[in-house]
Write an enzyme that holds these catalytic residues in place. Sequence first.
Site, short mmCIF file in Angstrom:
data_model
loop_
_atom_site.label_atom_id
_atom_site.label_comp_id
_atom_site.label_asym_id
_atom_site.label_seq_id
_atom_site.Cartn_x
_atom_site.Cartn_y
_atom_site.Cartn_z
N PHE A 1 -2.01 0.31 -10.73
CA PHE A 1 -2.54 -0.93 -10.16
C PHE A 1 -3.86 -1.38 -10.78
CE2 PHE A 1 -3.20 2.46 -6.87
CZ PHE A 1 -4.54 2.70 -7.10
N LYS B 1 0.87 -1.18 0.00
CA LYS B 1 0.00 0.00 0.00
C LYS B 1 0.90 1.23 0.00
CE LYS B 1 -3.92 2.18 2.34
NZ LYS B 1 -3.40 3.56 2.20
#
Length: 315
Positions: free
Chosen positions: A155, A84
């Site tokens: 992503f 993350k």
Amino acid sequence: MSVLFGPVMCVLTSLWRGTLAMHTSAVYRAAALRFCIALLFVAAGLMPLQSSSTAQADTEKAPVMLAHTWEPHIDIRGWWMSEKLDGIRGYWTGSQLISRSGEAFVTPPWFTRNFPSVPLDGELWSGRQTFSDISSIVRHQTPGDAWKTVRYMIFDAPQAKGGFESRLDFARQWFQHHPNPQVTIIEQERCQDEAHLRRKLADIEALGGEGLILRKPQSPYTVGRSHDLLKVKSFQDAEAVVIEHQPGTGKHAGRLGALLVELPNGVRFSIGTGFSDAERENPPPVGATITFKYQGYTNSGIPRFASYLRVRDKL
């Protein structure tokens, strides 16, 4: 022409006569004349009035997918996991790069060179624990060489066909044939089980990373919060408003010691850790909204082990 023109003309005529009779100042008369002319244009329909909502149109937010928080009872075996990244969300619309809130980034032309005409979703990132740097760079209205330190970490490709794997492969294939040195497709790793997840999380946090993101295999891209997308961190974070600067003592004498902050529910408490020397010298102003991390709550509702992270970024 507006139906208001005639009545307004009568009112303005009376107003102007009154101004001439009551005021001899040339400055006052000039100001009154400008006001009358402007109102006359409005009445004629040549300069329509706008309400505050139309005069300042709301920026449309980016249609992004958002994560829920992973809970231990959720079986994530076989899910995809990746770091993350603590950067700024960047959504490529097919023609421009915008923030999560919908604000357009002013990027150098070379930064988005060879981008496709379809949407991409990713993070503007310059490395771990560099959030303040990346935030400063992307806010500049005149982009410079500092953008060379920024990477667009992709992503997802929201409108590409298929599930998550197919969409990410589309992005990967696109940039293999249309290279851009600022672009990285985020690598994904299969999660074996909870123990694997926790080991990976510990590795990332040891490197100064924020946590992990989990994606369900073959999941669709859905706008808003989705249980197909989960965030994993060893701590929780929340926001609070700065109420007061509390002075420091000892080595922090003469500068910030702690922030007195207030949660949305009205609970107040102090945060005295997590600040750099520069932040203690120039702390977030009273009234600013900050983000802090913590680990659970006390019985009185105060966050445990609260530590400052940053001023909330409106992007």
